[in-house]
Design a protein around this motif. Structure first.
Motif, PDB file in Angstrom:
ATOM      1  N   HIS A 126      26.850 -93.920   0.319  1.00 18.07           N
ATOM      2  CA  HIS A 126      27.001 -92.574   0.883  1.00 18.07           C
ATOM      3  C   HIS A 126      25.963 -91.628   0.329  1.00 18.07           C
ATOM      4  O   HIS A 126      25.559 -91.741  -0.830  1.00 18.07           O
ATOM      5  CB  HIS A 126      28.403 -92.030   0.587  1.00 18.07           C
TER       6      HIS A 126
ATOM      7  N   TYR B 194      24.150 -91.405  16.078  1.00 19.65           N
ATOM      8  CA  TYR B 194      24.384 -92.179  14.852  1.00 19.65           C
ATOM      9  C   TYR B 194      23.250 -91.912  13.861  1.00 19.65           C
ATOM     10  O   TYR B 194      22.076 -91.858  14.253  1.00 19.65           O
ATOM     11  CB  TYR B 194      24.407 -93.682  15.163  1.00 19.65           C
TER      12      TYR B 194
ATOM     13  N   LEU C 229      34.157 -93.206   7.177  1.00 21.85           N
ATOM     14  CA  LEU C 229      32.865 -93.204   6.474  1.00 21.85           C
ATOM     15  C   LEU C 229      32.900 -94.241   5.351  1.00 21.85           C
ATOM     16  O   LEU C 229      31.972 -95.027   5.183  1.00 21.85           O
ATOM     17  CB  LEU C 229      32.596 -91.806   5.905  1.00 21.85           C
TER      18      LEU C 229
ATOM     19  N   ALA D 273      26.692 -93.569  10.362  1.00 23.92           N
ATOM     20  CA  ALA D 273      27.795 -92.620  10.593  1.00 23.92           C
ATOM     21  C   ALA D 273      27.639 -91.949  11.954  1.00 23.92           C
ATOM     22  O   ALA D 273      26.529 -91.634  12.381  1.00 23.92           O
ATOM     23  CB  ALA D 273      27.816 -91.569   9.494  1.00 23.92           C
ATOM     24  N   ARG D 274      28.777 -91.744  12.621  1.00 20.11           N
ATOM     25  CA  ARG D 274      28.775 -91.033  13.909  1.00 20.11           C
ATOM     26  C   ARG D 274      28.744 -89.536  13.582  1.00 20.11           C
ATOM     27  O   ARG D 274      29.569 -89.048  12.785  1.00 20.11           O
ATOM     28  CB  ARG D 274      30.059 -91.396  14.668  1.00 20.11           C
TER      29      ARG D 274
ATOM     30  N   THR E  81      32.900 -97.850   6.920  1.00 21.08           N
ATOM     31  CA  THR E  81      31.734 -98.363   7.633  1.00 21.08           C
ATOM     32  C   THR E  81      30.508 -98.536   6.753  1.00 21.08           C
ATOM     33  O   THR E  81      29.552 -99.191   7.141  1.00 21.08           O
ATOM     34  CB  THR E  81      31.374 -97.456   8.833  1.00 21.08           C
ATOM     35  N   SER E  82      30.505 -97.930   5.555  1.00 23.45           N
ATOM     36  CA  SER E  82      29.342 -98.097   4.680  1.00 23.45           C
ATOM     37  C   SER E  82      29.742 -97.848   3.234  1.00 23.45           C
ATOM     38  O   SER E  82      30.599 -97.011   2.950  1.00 23.45           O
ATOM     39  CB  SER E  82      28.253 -97.109   5.081  1.00 23.45           C
TER      40      SER E  82
ATOM     41  N   ASN F  22      37.728 -89.028   9.495  1.00 20.90           N
ATOM     42  CA  ASN F  22      36.270 -89.145   9.344  1.00 20.90           C
ATOM     43  C   ASN F  22      35.910 -89.684   7.960  1.00 20.90           C
ATOM     44  O   ASN F  22      35.044 -90.543   7.824  1.00 20.90           O
ATOM     45  CB  ASN F  22      35.596 -87.786   9.574  1.00 20.90           C
TER      46      ASN F  22
ATOM     47  N   LEU G 129      30.439 -84.993  10.668  1.00 20.55           N
ATOM     48  CA  LEU G 129      30.931 -86.321  11.038  1.00 20.55           C
ATOM     49  C   LEU G 129      31.725 -86.220  12.339  1.00 20.55           C
ATOM     50  O   LEU G 129      32.431 -85.224  12.552  1.00 20.55           O
ATOM     51  CB  LEU G 129      31.843 -86.875   9.940  1.00 20.55           C
TER      52      LEU G 129
ATOM     53  N   LEU H 211      27.224 -88.246   4.292  1.00 19.68           N
ATOM     54  CA  LEU H 211      26.868 -89.094   5.437  1.00 19.68           C
ATOM     55  C   LEU H 211      26.502 -90.482   4.948  1.00 19.68           C
ATOM     56  O   LEU H 211      26.366 -90.716   3.744  1.00 19.68           O
ATOM     57  CB  LEU H 211      25.669 -88.496   6.187  1.00 19.68           C
ATOM     58  N   SER H 212      26.298 -91.385   5.881  1.00 22.70           N
ATOM     59  CA  SER H 212      25.793 -92.714   5.541  1.00 22.70           C
ATOM     60  C   SER H 212      25.026 -93.215   6.746  1.00 22.70           C
ATOM     61  O   SER H 212      25.187 -92.679   7.860  1.00 22.70           O
ATOM     62  CB  SER H 212      26.947 -93.656   5.217  1.00 22.70           C
TER      63      SER H 212
END
Ligand SMILES: Nc1ncnc2c1ncn2[C@@H]1O[C@H](COP(=O)(O)OP(=O)(O)OP(=O)(O)O)[C@@H](O)[C@H]1O
Length: 422
Positions: free
Chosen positions: A222, A292, A215, A271-272, A218-219, A211, A344, A267-268
């Motif tokens: 944060h 999401y 994280l 994020a899932r 994907t971004s 996770n 996450l 998180l971002s």
């Protein structure tokens, strides 16, 4: 009802704990406690006239939990009949995962459980109150017969050459075990193809690692959401107060010690995530809902007050604020924590996945798997072998629960089925 949030969510139900207000202890099954008069009146209003209860994933309900369900219903319905004289239909497969640190429902309660958890001298075998029947058609893998046959063998702990061949074609990565970078890359590629992959890992630590890697991948922006903690017991001794604070900081990310709420949630956007509590049962926004992150809402001071999430199957964004939980920091010293009830969920544990049907999954069926049924549960979540992507496969970890097999054989003999399982 179902034992876990995700399993309950997939049948549009609620967890057994939530439905029957059963005591919760993150570490073990809490001691049984009767309802207060107020709770009893509330539960009588909602469940007093309910005549049929359905429980899914019964293999993950312990014999102690089954006894708690019986005891709760005898309270609610003011009767001593088994299961409060209500009708019960239990669904599940004892060759899937067992309850965590407890016995499945067909194993009688131990003396220790009867004494320490029920505070009683004796008990009776509830399991023998139920009748047995079998659903024999595999609907999930109905369009991939070779994969369904492989799974039928793996369920019983058989993994022969032809089954290994069927599975080995689904392995990815250069070495015997794909690295977290390879898992991340595959995940991103599958998303680009329009798929919604779920990563299934054996342990919470494995999930945390994947996770966090995803994280980062994907971004680049944060957002760190730190829990707001305060002591909620009256403690007049400064030293105990300090020890409690030290103990809480030592829990770090062990959310089992903090009623599920993380000390630090990162998180971002994109994020899932998975919801950790029921916020609107009627709308299907319950413990286990996945979605999401779309936006963070803050007040002028900059403090983030809500996270906007697009949950699967919902038309609108849902605003998630901080939720309050209470947990024991030291013996009989309690803390209150305010944290966003999200985690996450690019990767989830195989335990959490029991009950799900997935089109596409990245599965770790390797050396880190433990206990009977784990690899079978993980592999059998996907509808076709084409949707399966294996991080690792360790045939020595394909194990069937022999106690479950003998129980099935006993039940089948009663039902006059022609053959035993093994
Ligand atoms: N009668 C049916 N007709 C068509 N599809 C079905 C039928 N029953 C189940 N399915 C489909 O098969 C899949 C698996 O069903 P379900 O989740 O109920 O299986 P299960 O026995 O609970 O499996 P497990 O215990 O492994 O989770 C689902 O996608 C479901 O929609």
């Amino acid at each position: 009802m179902a034992p876990t949030g995700l399993a309950a969510h997939s049948i549009k139900g609620v967890t057994i704990h939530r439905c029957l207000s059963l005591p919760v202890d993150q570490q073990t099954t809490a001691k049984y406690s009767s309802l207060s008069t107020e709770q009893l009146l509330t539960l009588r209003k909602t469940l007093g006239r309910t005549r049929l209860f359905i429980i899914d994933e019964i293999s993950m309900v312990s014999s102690l939990m089954l006894m708690y369900i019986h005891l709760r219903l005898t309270e609610i319905k003011s009767t001593n009949f088994p299961m409060g004289n209500a009708n019960f239909v239990l669904f599940g497969d004892f060759l899937q995962l067992r309850p965590v640190s407890a016995n499945p429902p067909f194993i009688p309660l131990t003396r220790l459980e009867i004494r320490n958890r029920l505070g009683s001298m004796g008990s009776f075998n509830l399991w023998h109150e139920f009748e047995y029947d079998e659903l024999t058609i595999n609907m999930r893998q109905k369009n991939d017969k070779p994969y369904a046959d492989t799974l039928a063998n793996i369920r019983l702990g058989n993994c022969e050459e032809q089954h290994l061949q069927c599975l080995s074609t689904r392995k990815f990565g250069c070495m015997s075990r794909a690295t977290s970078e390879e898992i991340t890359k595959l995940y991103c590629n599958l998303c680009k193809e329009g798929k919604v992959p779920v990563i299934l890992m054996p342990t919470n630590d494995d999930c945390r690692l994947i996770n966090n890697t995803l994280l980062k991948e994907t971004s680049s922006k944060h957002v760190t959401l730190t829990a707001i903690d305060c002591l909620s017991s009256v403690v007049r001794n400064k030293r105990i107060e300090e020890e409690a604070a030290k103990s809480v900081s030592s829990f770090a990310d062990d959310c089992k010690r903090t009623a599920g709420a993380l000390t630090t949630l990162v998180l971002s956007i994109g994020a899932r995530v998975m919801l950790q509590r029921n916020i609107a049962v009627d709308k299907g926004l319950v413990n286990g809902s996945m979605g999401y992150v779309k936006e963070f809402k803050s007040i002028p001071s900059g403090e983030i007050v809500s996270v906007l999430v697009q949950f699967d199957g919902q038309d609108q964004l849902t605003s998630i604020g901080r939720a309050t939980v209470r947990f024991e920091a030291l013996k009989e010293v309690y803390y209150t924590r305010k944290q966003f009830p999200l985690q996450l969920a690019f990767a989830i544990t195989i335990h959490k996945s029991q009950g799900l049907s997935l089109e596409c999954a990245i599965v770790d069926a390797g050396s880190r798997c433990f206990g009977p049924g784990m690899i079978y549960v993980a592999l059998s979540r996907v509808t076709t072998s084409a949707g399966l992507h294996l991080v690792e496969l360790d045939p020595s970890k394909i194990i069937a629960d022999m106690e479950a097999i003998s129980e099935y054989n006993r039940l089948r003999r009663i039902l006059n089925f022609f053959h035993v399982l093994l």
